[in-house]
Design a protein around this motif. Structure first.
Motif, short mmCIF file in Angstrom:
data_model
loop_
_atom_site.label_atom_id
_atom_site.label_comp_id
_atom_site.label_asym_id
_atom_site.label_seq_id
_atom_site.Cartn_x
_atom_site.Cartn_y
_atom_site.Cartn_z
N ALA A 2 12.68 -9.12 -1.45
CA ALA A 2 13.42 -8.84 -0.22
C ALA A 2 12.49 -8.33 0.89
O ALA A 2 12.60 -8.73 2.04
CB ALA A 2 14.53 -7.83 -0.49
N VAL A 3 11.55 -7.46 0.54
CA VAL A 3 10.61 -6.97 1.57
C VAL A 3 9.72 -8.09 2.05
O VAL A 3 9.50 -8.25 3.26
CB VAL A 3 9.66 -5.86 1.04
CG1 VAL A 3 9.01 -5.13 2.21
CG2 VAL A 3 10.35 -4.88 0.16
N GLN A 4 9.20 -8.89 1.12
CA GLN A 4 8.28 -9.95 1.52
C GLN A 4 8.97 -11.01 2.38
O GLN A 4 8.34 -11.60 3.25
CB GLN A 4 7.62 -10.56 0.28
CG GLN A 4 6.57 -9.61 -0.28
CD GLN A 4 6.01 -10.08 -1.61
OE1 GLN A 4 6.61 -9.86 -2.66
NE2 GLN A 4 4.87 -10.73 -1.56
N ASP A 5 10.28 -11.19 2.17
CA ASP A 5 11.03 -12.15 3.00
C ASP A 5 11.04 -11.74 4.47
O ASP A 5 11.06 -12.60 5.35
CB ASP A 5 12.49 -12.25 2.50
CG ASP A 5 12.61 -13.08 1.24
OD1 ASP A 5 11.63 -13.76 0.87
OD2 ASP A 5 13.69 -13.04 0.62
N VAL A 6 11.09 -10.44 4.73
CA VAL A 6 11.18 -10.01 6.14
C VAL A 6 9.84 -9.54 6.71
O VAL A 6 9.70 -9.40 7.93
CB VAL A 6 12.23 -8.87 6.33
CG1 VAL A 6 13.64 -9.39 6.04
CG2 VAL A 6 11.91 -7.65 5.48
N LEU A 7 8.87 -9.31 5.84
CA LEU A 7 7.60 -8.68 6.24
C LEU A 7 6.96 -9.28 7.50
O LEU A 7 6.56 -8.53 8.40
CB LEU A 7 6.63 -8.71 5.05
CG LEU A 7 5.51 -7.68 5.01
CD1 LEU A 7 6.04 -6.26 5.10
CD2 LEU A 7 4.70 -7.86 3.71
N PRO A 8 6.88 -10.62 7.61
CA PRO A 8 6.21 -11.18 8.79
C PRO A 8 6.94 -10.90 10.11
O PRO A 8 6.37 -11.07 11.18
CB PRO A 8 6.20 -12.69 8.52
CG PRO A 8 6.55 -12.86 7.09
CD PRO A 8 7.33 -11.66 6.69
N LEU A 9 8.22 -10.47 10.01
CA LEU A 9 9.03 -10.27 11.21
C LEU A 9 9.04 -8.82 11.67
O LEU A 9 9.58 -8.49 12.72
CB LEU A 9 10.48 -10.69 10.92
CG LEU A 9 10.69 -12.14 10.52
CD1 LEU A 9 12.07 -12.34 9.92
CD2 LEU A 9 10.50 -13.05 11.73
N LEU A 10 8.43 -7.92 10.88
CA LEU A 10 8.63 -6.49 11.11
C LEU A 10 7.67 -5.88 12.10
O LEU A 10 6.48 -6.21 12.14
CB LEU A 10 8.51 -5.71 9.79
CG LEU A 10 9.45 -6.09 8.66
CD1 LEU A 10 9.25 -5.15 7.48
CD2 LEU A 10 10.90 -6.08 9.13
N ASP A 11 8.20 -4.93 12.89
CA ASP A 11 7.38 -4.06 13.73
C ASP A 11 7.25 -2.68 13.10
O ASP A 11 6.27 -1.98 13.35
CB ASP A 11 8.04 -3.91 15.11
CG ASP A 11 8.18 -5.25 15.80
OD1 ASP A 11 7.15 -5.82 16.18
OD2 ASP A 11 9.32 -5.75 15.92
N LEU A 12 8.26 -2.29 12.33
CA LEU A 12 8.26 -0.97 11.69
C LEU A 12 8.75 -1.09 10.26
O LEU A 12 9.74 -1.78 10.01
CB LEU A 12 9.27 -0.06 12.40
CG LEU A 12 8.89 0.54 13.72
CD1 LEU A 12 10.01 0.34 14.71
CD2 LEU A 12 8.66 2.03 13.52
N LEU A 13 8.06 -0.41 9.35
CA LEU A 13 8.47 -0.43 7.94
C LEU A 13 8.51 0.99 7.40
O LEU A 13 7.56 1.76 7.59
CB LEU A 13 7.48 -1.29 7.14
CG LEU A 13 7.67 -1.34 5.62
CD1 LEU A 13 9.03 -1.91 5.24
CD2 LEU A 13 6.55 -2.17 4.98
N PHE A 14 9.62 1.33 6.76
CA PHE A 14 9.79 2.64 6.13
C PHE A 14 9.77 2.48 4.62
O PHE A 14 10.55 1.69 4.06
CB PHE A 14 11.12 3.27 6.55
CG PHE A 14 11.20 3.63 8.00
CD1 PHE A 14 10.87 4.90 8.43
CD2 PHE A 14 11.60 2.69 8.94
CE1 PHE A 14 10.93 5.23 9.78
CE2 PHE A 14 11.67 3.01 10.29
CZ PHE A 14 11.33 4.28 10.71
N LEU A 15 8.91 3.24 3.96
CA LEU A 15 8.80 3.20 2.51
C LEU A 15 8.70 4.63 2.00
O LEU A 15 8.09 5.47 2.66
CB LEU A 15 7.49 2.51 2.09
CG LEU A 15 7.21 1.09 2.55
CD1 LEU A 15 5.71 0.83 2.53
CD2 LEU A 15 7.93 0.10 1.65
N ASN A 16 9.26 4.92 0.82
CA ASN A 16 8.87 6.17 0.19
C ASN A 16 7.63 5.91 -0.67
O ASN A 16 7.15 4.77 -0.75
CB ASN A 16 10.04 6.84 -0.54
CG ASN A 16 10.47 6.09 -1.80
OD1 ASN A 16 9.73 5.26 -2.33
ND2 ASN A 16 11.67 6.37 -2.26
N GLU A 17 7.13 6.95 -1.30
CA GLU A 17 5.85 6.82 -2.01
C GLU A 17 5.92 5.78 -3.13
O GLU A 17 5.00 4.98 -3.32
CB GLU A 17 5.50 8.20 -2.59
CG GLU A 17 4.05 8.41 -2.78
CD GLU A 17 3.72 9.85 -3.12
OE1 GLU A 17 4.66 10.63 -3.46
OE2 GLU A 17 2.54 10.20 -3.07
#
Ligand code: ADP
Ligand code: NA
Length: 290
Positions: free
Chosen positions: A165-180
């Motif tokens: 799911a993350v990799q599907d949207v990754l190229p479109l992102l300006d901001l990404l929030f992740l926990n550790e």
């Protein structure tokens, strides 16, 4: 300027039980409470409480009018929440006296949002607005594509974590929030540490350790220590943090100040029992003793 959040809306059904039920056991709960939940709803409430105009895009079932009403009372714009024939998403949460829990999550209407509905909702959005989504609805990629084509800033909270799911949207992102943990899982899946991701701003939250902001444009990394509090219930801290950061950016704050406010809001949140219904507002944050 506004935040358009394609996100989940859940009924959190809390059952207090003497012990977690065994297979085949029928067990009487000693108390019951229904709260508003879902990571999407939590983030929308946080953004609205942080004084942003937040438009929630999502779906509930015929049984979900109360959830829409509550979002509205918290200041979220609810005109793009559709009522579907599928039941409202819900989480059945059993909590025993030792604080252990069991959770059954039913996505329901959250995974059944029509594409046409998302398109219509984003008709009102423009390049000055922020698009946000998380991994509890359908159409994350499709919606991010529409938002990106409009020149919106596209933000994603990678929870619940799913590498695909993350990799599907990754190229479109300006901001990404992740926990550790999510940051580690994403690195395992892609081979890329946060600073090497193709996303301008990557924010990694570290629980009681605070957060790190990677600006991959400049290569700068900034550490933000957490506000010291005694934790009571950490659920919703990450969602509160994300909503507050984006609300701050939407209100024109520089990233470091937006993170500073989010850090206080999330710290207040861990001192409170509950999720969407107890997210602090900007006044609570500004009044917090420095
Ligand atoms: P998630 O809930 O998504 O796993 P984290 O646990 O990293 O996210 O928490 C998100 C943010 O909430 C942290 O960056 C921090 O600002 C705040 N936070 C979480 N736990 C604590 C704590 N024990 N004390 C103070 N702040 C906390
Ligand atoms: Na809490």
């Amino acid at each position: 300027m506004a935040i358009f959040n394609l996100g989940s809306i859940n009924a959190d059904l809390f059952y207090r039980v003497p012990h977690l039920p065994a297979p085949g056991e029928t067990l009487a709960a000693t108390s019951f409470a229904r709260g508003l939940g879902g990571k999407g709803a939590n983030m929308s409430v946080a953004a609205a409480r942080a004084a942003a105009r937040c438009v929630h895009i999502g779906a509930v079932g015929q049984d979900g009018a109360w959830a829409v009403q509550r979002l509205m009372e918290y200041g979220v714009y609810t005109q793009h929440i559709v009522t579907s024939d599928t039941d409202t998403g819900n989480a059945l949460i059993a909590i025993d006296d030792a604080g252990e829990n069991n959770i059954i999550l039913y996505p329901g209407a959250n995974r059944d949002i029509p594409l046409e509905h998302v398109r219509t909702a984003l008709d009102d959005a423009g390049a000055a607005d922020i698009f946000l989504t998380q991994n509890e609805t359908n159409l994350q990629r499709e919606a991010a594509e529409i938002a990106s084509a409009k020149g919106m800033r596209v933000a994603y909270a990678a929870a619940p974590f799913d590498a695909q799911a993350v990799q599907d949207v990754l190229p479109l992102l300006d901001l990404l929030f992740l926990n550790e943990v999510e940051a580690r899982q994403l690195q395992e899946a892609t081979g890329l540490p946060p600073e090497a991701l193709p996303v301008r701003d990557v924010i990694v939250t570290l629980g009681a350790e605070g957060a790190r902001w990677h600006n991959t444009d400049t290569g700068e990394v900034r550490a933000f220590p957490a506000v010291k509090v005694t934790p009571v219930d950490t659920t919703g801290a990450g969602d509160t943090f994300t909503g507050y950061v984006l609300a701050g950016l939407d209100r024109g704050l520089p990233m470091s100040q937006a993170i500073g406010q989010a850090m206080i809001a999330a710290a207040i949140m861990v001192t409170r029992q509950g999720t969407a219904d107890v997210i602090p507002d900007l006044r609570d944050v500004q009044d917090f003793p420095a």
